[in-house]
Design a protein around this motif. Structure first.
Motif, PDB file in Angstrom:
ATOM      1  N   PHE A  79      12.190   4.865  53.860  1.00 32.99           N
ATOM      2  CA  PHE A  79      11.415   5.200  52.693  1.00 32.99           C
ATOM      3  C   PHE A  79      10.749   6.501  52.382  1.00 32.99           C
ATOM      4  O   PHE A  79      10.793   7.362  53.406  1.00 32.99           O
ATOM      5  CB  PHE A  79       9.985   4.116  53.211  1.00 32.99           C
ATOM      6  N   SER A  80      10.421   6.831  51.224  1.00 25.65           N
ATOM      7  CA  SER A  80      10.035   8.280  50.924  1.00 25.65           C
ATOM      8  C   SER A  80       8.620   8.044  51.376  1.00 25.65           C
ATOM      9  O   SER A  80       7.961   7.405  51.913  1.00 25.65           O
ATOM     10  CB  SER A  80       9.812   8.179  49.443  1.00 25.65           C
ATOM     11  N   LYS A  81       8.033   9.506  51.393  1.00 23.94           N
ATOM     12  CA  LYS A  81       6.694   9.657  52.050  1.00 23.94           C
ATOM     13  C   LYS A  81       5.777   8.557  51.294  1.00 23.94           C
ATOM     14  O   LYS A  81       4.806   8.029  51.965  1.00 23.94           O
ATOM     15  CB  LYS A  81       6.251  11.144  51.998  1.00 23.94           C
ATOM     16  N   SER A  82       5.945   8.453  50.109  1.00 20.94           N
ATOM     17  CA  SER A  82       4.874   7.631  49.187  1.00 20.94           C
ATOM     18  C   SER A  82       5.217   5.873  49.330  1.00 20.94           C
ATOM     19  O   SER A  82       4.421   5.223  49.263  1.00 20.94           O
ATOM     20  CB  SER A  82       4.770   7.918  47.751  1.00 20.94           C
ATOM     21  N   GLY A  83       6.302   5.962  50.007  1.00 27.03           N
ATOM     22  CA  GLY A  83       6.685   4.516  50.178  1.00 27.03           C
ATOM     23  C   GLY A  83       7.226   3.736  48.977  1.00 27.03           C
ATOM     24  O   GLY A  83       7.808   2.833  48.967  1.00 27.03           O
TER      25      GLY A  83
END
Length: 143
Positions: A27-31
């Motif tokens: 997942f990206s940092k932001s999700g």
């Protein structure tokens, strides 16, 4: 970087018979972005037209992405086709489903792209947003 085992199935053009995988997503940092097999996916927020809940950012294809089911009933009951299981997560998946080996008739081991394409996806999104803004500006000037 958060990772999870997920069921991923291509829906666009295939209904419930699209290529399907059990694999490790990140997942990206932001999700908000899910990465798998060198692709980036974002939620359709309930707006899918092909039965998907995510879309692949660069192609627009719809996918169904969900947690894996312990009873191995990930594919829709009216769907068909083998499910590809990432080799690197096989032991984790077998532990989740309580099996010692994969049923060969329904599953096949595979390798996928493990590089997380963050930079490429972010550049693509920025380019699309820029093109959209140029279009909006041209429309505004026209009127």
């Amino acid at each position: 970087m958060r990772t999870e085992l997920k069921y991923i199935e291509l829906k666009s053009g295939f209904s419930d018979n699209g290529t399907a995988w059990i694999g490790l997503v990140s997942f990206s940092k932001s999700g908000k972005t899910v990465y798998f097999d060198g692709k980036g996916f974002q939620s359709l927020n309930g707006t899918g037209v092909s039965g998907g809940n995510y879309y692949e950012i660069e192609s627009g294809n719809e996918y169904w992405i969900s947690g894996v089911k312990k009873n191995m009933s990930d594919r829709h009951k009216f769907g068909g086709g083998k499910i590809f299981v990432e080799k690197r997560i096989l032991s984790d998946y077998l532990q989740i489903v309580g099996k010692s080996e994969l049923p060969k008739a329904d599953y096949e081991l595979t390798e996928v792209e493990t590089e997380k394409p963050t930079e490429r996806i972010n550049e693509y999104i920025a380019r699309i947003k820029s093109e959209e803004q140029i279009f909006i500006n041209k429309v505004f000037i026209f009127f």
